[in-house]
Design a protein around this motif. Structure first.
Motif, PDB file in Angstrom:
ATOM      1  N   THR A  53      27.995 -51.711   4.255  1.00 36.24           N
ATOM      2  CA  THR A  53      27.190 -51.382   4.630  1.00 36.24           C
ATOM      3  C   THR A  53      26.808 -52.866   4.984  1.00 36.24           C
ATOM      4  O   THR A  53      26.980 -53.575   4.086  1.00 36.24           O
ATOM      5  CB  THR A  53      26.427 -50.724   3.724  1.00 36.24           C
ATOM      6  N   PHE A  54      26.063 -53.547   5.772  1.00 39.37           N
ATOM      7  CA  PHE A  54      25.735 -55.087   5.948  1.00 39.37           C
ATOM      8  C   PHE A  54      24.807 -55.104   5.772  1.00 39.37           C
ATOM      9  O   PHE A  54      24.016 -54.246   6.539  1.00 39.37           O
ATOM     10  CB  PHE A  54      26.220 -55.250   7.544  1.00 39.37           C
ATOM     11  N   ASP A  68      29.211 -42.269   0.417  1.00 38.66           N
ATOM     12  CA  ASP A  68      27.750 -42.075  -0.734  1.00 38.66           C
ATOM     13  C   ASP A  68      27.379 -43.415  -1.135  1.00 38.66           C
ATOM     14  O   ASP A  68      25.870 -43.265  -0.709  1.00 38.66           O
ATOM     15  CB  ASP A  68      28.133 -40.779  -1.409  1.00 38.66           C
ATOM     16  N   LYS A  69      28.332 -44.161  -1.869  1.00 41.90           N
ATOM     17  CA  LYS A  69      27.606 -45.721  -1.915  1.00 41.90           C
ATOM     18  C   LYS A  69      27.101 -46.170  -0.547  1.00 41.90           C
ATOM     19  O   LYS A  69      26.103 -46.630  -0.848  1.00 41.90           O
ATOM     20  CB  LYS A  69      28.719 -46.315  -2.852  1.00 41.90           C
ATOM     21  N   ALA A  70      28.057 -46.180   0.673  1.00 39.71           N
ATOM     22  CA  ALA A  70      27.478 -46.709   1.700  1.00 39.71           C
ATOM     23  C   ALA A  70      26.469 -46.476   1.972  1.00 39.71           C
ATOM     24  O   ALA A  70      25.672 -47.405   2.750  1.00 39.71           O
ATOM     25  CB  ALA A  70      28.598 -46.835   3.107  1.00 39.71           C
ATOM     26  N   LEU A  71      26.352 -45.423   2.115  1.00 39.40           N
ATOM     27  CA  LEU A  71      24.328 -44.399   2.899  1.00 39.40           C
ATOM     28  C   LEU A  71      23.202 -44.985   1.898  1.00 39.40           C
ATOM     29  O   LEU A  71      22.755 -45.206   2.061  1.00 39.40           O
ATOM     30  CB  LEU A  71      24.725 -43.282   2.856  1.00 39.40           C
ATOM     31  N   LYS A  72      23.929 -44.880  -0.155  1.00 41.24           N
ATOM     32  CA  LYS A  72      22.773 -45.316  -0.628  1.00 41.24           C
ATOM     33  C   LYS A  72      22.508 -46.513  -0.459  1.00 41.24           C
ATOM     34  O   LYS A  72      21.344 -47.471  -0.624  1.00 41.24           O
ATOM     35  CB  LYS A  72      23.449 -44.950  -1.671  1.00 41.24           C
ATOM     36  N   THR A  82      21.549 -53.211  -5.615  1.00 40.79           N
ATOM     37  CA  THR A  82      21.885 -52.718  -6.804  1.00 40.79           C
ATOM     38  C   THR A  82      23.393 -51.757  -6.559  1.00 40.79           C
ATOM     39  O   THR A  82      24.582 -52.702  -7.254  1.00 40.79           O
ATOM     40  CB  THR A  82      20.992 -51.335  -6.764  1.00 40.79           C
ATOM     41  N   VAL A  83      23.603 -51.687  -5.522  1.00 38.96           N
ATOM     42  CA  VAL A  83      25.294 -51.090  -4.896  1.00 38.96           C
ATOM     43  C   VAL A  83      26.390 -52.201  -4.861  1.00 38.96           C
ATOM     44  O   VAL A  83      27.621 -52.673  -5.618  1.00 38.96           O
ATOM     45  CB  VAL A  83      25.189 -50.560  -3.602  1.00 38.96           C
ATOM     46  N   TYR A  84      25.926 -53.505  -4.464  1.00 40.22           N
ATOM     47  CA  TYR A  84      26.252 -55.051  -4.032  1.00 40.22           C
ATOM     48  C   TYR A  84      26.968 -55.426  -5.212  1.00 40.22           C
ATOM     49  O   TYR A  84      28.333 -56.061  -5.435  1.00 40.22           O
ATOM     50  CB  TYR A  84      25.824 -55.721  -3.505  1.00 40.22           C
TER      51      TYR A  84
END
Length: 154
Positions: A53-54, A68-72, A82-84
């Motif tokens: 995810t850029f 799922d994490k990438a789409l979130k 948050t995910v980063y």
């Protein structure tokens, strides 16, 4: 020259111009394609997937095996951060998309590993690279001449 010959030459020139224009566009558009999108990468052997995810702005990228994490991470700027940060214990990822190259870097324990995808063609939802070079901290460097593909999933 006969009229038929002129028409054939004109058609050939038009085809060359169109194909050349397409190649020029596709080979220099990766910087416009990646920001704010999620791409699925399939390993060269075909048995592993990674999702990238850029960031919409900046040079950060979330690289994870979890779709799922990438789409979130793509939901909003705050979700991305948050995910980063959640993934930061596995290393911080950054990217640079310039010309016909896409470079990913991973910083972990103050050591940097790089993957540079060369001769990148970006068109539609696909990114294709004919080869990539890598420099992995404490593991060496090299060039892999196998094609790599990324597919945009969002």
């Amino acid at each position: 020259m006969q009229k038929k010959t002129k028409v054939i030459i004109s058609v050939i020139v038009a085809i060359v111009v169109v194909l050349g224009g397409f190649y020029l566009y596709a080979s220099h558009s990766v910087a416009r394609h990646v920001p704010g999108h999620v791409y699925e990468y399939t390993s060269i052997s075909g048995n592993q997937k990674a999702y990238m995810t850029f960031a919409k702005s900046g040079d950060e990228v979330v690289v994870t095996p979890s779709r799922d994490k990438a789409l979130k991470a793509n939901d909003s700027d705050s979700a991305f951060q948050t995910v980063y940060q959640d993934e930061a214990d596995q290393g911080k990822w950054n990217y640079e998309a310039k010309g016909s190259k896409l470079t990913l870097s991973k910083t972990q324990d103050n050591k940097v590993s790089l993957w540079q995808y060369n001769h990148v063609l970006a068109f539609g939802k696909k990114i294709h690279s004919s080869s990539f070079s890598y420099q992995i901290a404490n593991a060496g460097q090299g060039v892999d001449r196998k094609a790599t593909n990324f597919e945009q999933i969002r």
